[in-house]
Scaffold this active site. Structure first.
Site, PDB file in Angstrom:
ATOM      1  N   HIS A  70       0.815  -1.218   0.000  1.00 22.83           N
ATOM      2  CA  HIS A  70       0.000   0.000   0.000  1.00 22.83           C
ATOM      3  C   HIS A  70       0.839   1.254   0.000  1.00 22.83           C
ATOM      4  CE1 HIS A  70      -2.310  -3.294   1.921  1.00 22.83           C
ATOM      5  NE2 HIS A  70      -3.186  -2.913   1.011  1.00 22.83           N
ATOM      6  N   GLY A  71       2.122   1.109  -0.356  1.00 23.42           N
ATOM      7  CA  GLY A  71       2.951   2.275  -0.615  1.00 23.42           C
ATOM      8  C   GLY A  71       3.506   2.996   0.599  1.00 23.42           C
TER       9      GLY A  71
END
Lengths: 176, 688
Positions: free
Chosen positions: A141-142
């Protein structure tokens, strides 16, 4: 229960019913305990979670290794001078979960970062040496962590956790 | 289920729900307001007992499945690790294994009750047949469950039972291959049996729902076998039947707990503590006690197909019982002849069970044939004939009359019957235990760990460990014991530091390392005792072809026949030290010269207590071989005692926790039984 209980005076029958009901309830609840307790880690799992020793000598400057302790990946990163300086110079006000770099490494062993490699967002494994902060990047999710494993960007709420560990010598640590 | 319920919940939210799904009124009409005959005796509580047992079996089974590994290489070990490592794993396993026996015990009482009181007769035929279906499903479930630990009896039981189907002409072999999923019983068999063992109990639960449904449509039968006529004949299910059932359940739990906490291996077979070995059949194959009567019938018929057919029909004949017995009077209370034949039939079943446990030779075969004939004659000749010729006594006009009169023939007296059944059951169970033909029974010894409060002698455990390390471990592995176990509560009582030091004396093979090579490192507490040989072949090669068995379970994997009537006393005295007696006797049973007339092959040694007397192990222990630090005598007798105590601990490391918890459970259960008894008396005070 059904008959002959007076509203005003507790009778011997009431007492007997309450005592029996209480005994049944207590006994029933107590016998549930083994069924809950068995879900906890068993003795062999606990024994296998004993501390491990890791030899740091083969890890060159700028390299990192991943070892497993209690089924969790532990990143051991031999940080470059640049990485250490970056980590030390970030103002705490820039951090989502403020912590100094000194608090996350052992004194005198600034070049060694030891963190549990599990993203504090939802448990994926961040990739080392990626992202904008010379640290870790979580592909799920970065979330991005810096060279001290602190959260800098993305949805993760906390810094990468530091496992309990100690230096046995300059080139050997014990995790756990 | 007796017509539309007039039950109306008081809370508006419940009323809202009730209009959409009337489950509360269903429960209310089935289990609260349901009219139950007021003359039911305690034999009727076994329905509730069975429901409780099914619930316990499903609950403990689901939990055990969380820890069990259905793989032929891992299954045996995973069961052992459940017992040794999982929190309360020993308790859950004992509950499940003993629970199966208790379940069958209760179902047999339930079935005999139905037989005695004519509960299968019109209008309850479907109810009875559903019961037979439940029983068949139970047998299949019990059999497949017994296979799962993958011990010797599991494996060979699976082989023998699946081979029953090979008796059928043309399709037999195809069916057997289909059951096995291979050319023999193996990993695919184990996997599918696990899957089905998990499935079938839920089918049983489904059929139980139908069974109860049918019961509530036809109404309960009762000891007088007459139909309910007026409200005076009945009492509401709650509280009367519920409280009485709960009292019955509580008393039954006492028996159940006796086995769980004090005699967990009494009902099992010692051979099942030996891992499955496809190359060797145990000397004496017996099924679990609850299948013995049918096993006896199978073996007494000299023709393979006929034997299998007789065995299956002995159960299927129950389906036709409602039509074989067409007598109008239901209860044997009013059928003087049927009553006598019923008791003869009970004895026939128990004797068949006894024969099932005995070797199929000589007089046992003849007796088996006679009793098999008696079994079928009861259904095919006696009951149809009695329906015609018997003149039953007059039944009371109503249940209320029967209760008030208290005259006439009494119902089956509970206490003497229970004792008789326990002795009969003990006969079956005890005889099912290892029936090895041994002329020399190991002498009984005094063990500190026997009895309800027995504990291991710490000194003996520590000395025994020393003997194992210095002597036994040269040939015998101890695969299920980790060094950390030596610090466990109830064990030899070493400190963690002592264990770490002891472990580090051992070299443990580990790896592969970064170079892909195996390496040796000092042992850690989490490691297991290393085996002396790399594999079975190496062990055999070094020991003249014999395989020194693993010693972790040896004290439970060896036994000897106790014989009648000792195994009945054993139930009460909690004697279960056959294994330790045997191990100790073997160690002391070596004699330099075999007695006259006995020849021992080369490479074997004479041992008085070893079955067949020729043992591959040379005399391992002699006086003065091991020196003790604590001043204990360096004698063979002392060595045998100490190492056996150690091996018993290795086989049953949670014994002290088991007995301790057992005591607490018994105190609470006994108090609860008393409370339930008085509660039941109060509730029923106005019903009698």
């Amino acid at each position: 229960m059904t008959t002959a209980t007076s509203d005003d005076h507790p009778t011997r029958r009431d007492f007997l019913f309450v005592a029996t009901g209480a005994a049944a309830t207590v006994g029933g609840l107590a016998s549930l305990w083994p069924f809950v307790s068995q879900m906890n880690p068993d003795a062999s799992t606990i024994a296998a979670g004993a501390p491990i020793e890791v030899d740091l000598s083969p890890i060159a400057d700028g390299q990192d290794i991943k070892v497993f302790w209690r089924g969790k990946p532990i990143y051991i990163m031999h940080r470059t001078k640049k990485q250490v300086e970056e980590a030390q110079q970030v103002p705490l006000s820039d951090l989502k979960d403020p912590a100094t770099d000194q608090s996350r490494v052992k004194e005198g062993h600034d070049q060694w970062l030891v963190v549990i490699g599990i993203c504090t967002h939802l448990g994926c494994i961040p990739i080392a040496h990626e992202g904008n902060y010379d640290g870790f990047f979580c592909p799920c999710h970065g979330s991005q962590y810096d060279s001290s494993g602190r959260i800098r960007q993305g949805p993760a709420p906390l810094n990468l956790a530091v496992p309990p560990y100690a230096f046995l010598s300059d080139t050997k640590i014990q995790i756990g | 289920m007796s017509g539309p319920s007039d039950y109306k919940p008081s809370h508006p939210a419940l009323q809202w729900f009730e209009r959409r799904l009337p489950i509360l009124s269903l429960v209310h009409s089935s289990f609260v307001a349901y009219p139950t005959p007021r003359n039911l005796n305690y034999w009727w509580t076994f329905g509730a007992i069975l429901s409780v047992m099914l619930g316990i079996q499903i609950l403990t089974g689901v939990v055990l499945a969380m820890h069990y590994t259905p793989n032929a290489d891992l299954a045996f070990r995973s069961v052992e690790l459940i017992v040794r490592d999982v929190n309360f794993g020993w308790l859950l396993r004992n509950m499940h294994a003993v629970g199966a026996s208790m379940f069958f015990f209760a179902v047999y009482v339930h079935m005999f009750r139905g037989l005695y009181y004519g509960s299968y007769k019109e209008p309850r035929e479907v109810l009875w047949i559903l019961g037979v279906i439940i029983y068949l499903l139970m047998m299949a479930t019990g059999f497949m469950g017994y296979v799962l630990p993958w011990g010797q009896m599991s494996f060979w039981g699976a082989t023998v039972i699946t081979n029953l189907f090979s008796a059928f002409p043309y399709v037999g072999d195809t069916i057997v291959t289909l059951l096995w999923g291979g050319y023999s019983v193996g990993n695919p068999t184990l996997n599918r049996f696990f899957s089905l063992h998990y499935l079938l109990p839920f089918l049983i639960a489904g059929v139980v729902v139908l069974h109860v449904w049918a019961l509530h449509v036809a109404g309960q039968n009762n000891p007088d076998g007459i139909e309910v006529k007026t409200d005076k004949d009945t009492v509401p299910f709650t509280p009367h039947a519920t409280i009485k059932d709960m009292f019955g359940v509580a008393v039954f739990l006492l028996l159940y707990a006796w086995f769980i906490f004090y005699m967990p291996n009494y009902l099992g077979d010692a051979d099942n503590y030996i891992p499955a070995n496809p190359a060797q059949t145990p000397a004496h194959i017996v099924p679990e006690w609850y299948y013995l009567p049918f096993y006896a019938m199978l073996r007494s018929i000299p023709n393979k197909l006929a034997g299998v057919l007789v065995m299956f029909s002995s159960i299927l004949i129950l389906v036709f019982l409602p039509w074989l017995d067409s007598a109008k009077t239901r209860s044997c209370k009013y059928r003087p002849l049927a009553k006598q034949f019923f008791w003869i039939f009970v004895v026939v079943c128990i004797l068949l069970g006894y024969l099932g446990s005995q070797p199929p030779e000589g007089i046992y075969v003849i007796a088996g044939r006679i009793l098999t004939a008696c079994y079928f004659a009861y259904f095919l000749i006696v009951l149809p004939l009695l329906s015609v010729i018997e003149r039953p006594r007059a039944t009371p006009n109503s249940i209320a009359d029967a209760v008030l009169a208290k005259t006439g023939s009494k119902s089956i007296p509970m206490v003497p019957t229970v004792i008789a059944i326990m002795i009969g059951g003990g006969l079956l169970i005890g005889s099912a235990q290892n029936a090895r033909a041994e002329e020399d029974t190991p002498p009984a010894q005094k063990w500190s760990f026997s009895g309800p409060f027995g504990k291991y002698d710490r000194g003996a455990l520590q000395r025994g460990l020393k003997i194992y390390k210095e002597v036994c471990s040269n040939c015998h592995s101890l695969n299920y014991i980790a060094f950390r176990n030596l610090a466990d509560p109830g064990g030899p009582g070493y400190s963690e530091a002592q264990v770490a030091a002891l472990a580090s004396e051992y070299k443990i093979k580990d790896g592969p390392n970064d170079q892909g090579e195996m390496f040796e490192r000092p042992g850690r507490p989490a490691d297991y005792f290393p085996a002396p040989f790399a594999n079975e072949q190496a062990a055999r090669a070094a020991n003249g072809g014999g395989l020194p068995p693993d010693l972790s379970l040896i004290a439970k994997a060896r036994s000897y026949e106790r014989g009648f009537p000792y195994f009945i006393f054993d139930f009460f005295t909690q004697f279960q030290e056959q294994g330790p007696n045997y191990v100790s006797a073997i160690l002391q049973g070596f004699e330099d010269k075999p007695p006259a007339g006995v020849t021992i092959p080369d490479g074997s040694y004479y041992n008085k207590y070893f079955p067949g007397h020729a043992i591959k192990m040379p005399k391992p222990l002699s006086d003065g071989q091991v020196t003790f630090d604590d001043g204990s005598p360096a004698t063979l007798a002392q060595y045998a005692h100490d190492v056996t105590t150690f091996l018993m601990w290795a086989a049953e490391p949670k014994m002290e926790a088991r007995k301790q918890l057992g005591f607490q459970v018994f105190v609470i259960l006994i108090i609860f039984v008393f409370l339930m008894y008085f509660t039941k008396k109060k509730v029923w005070a106005d019903a009698h």
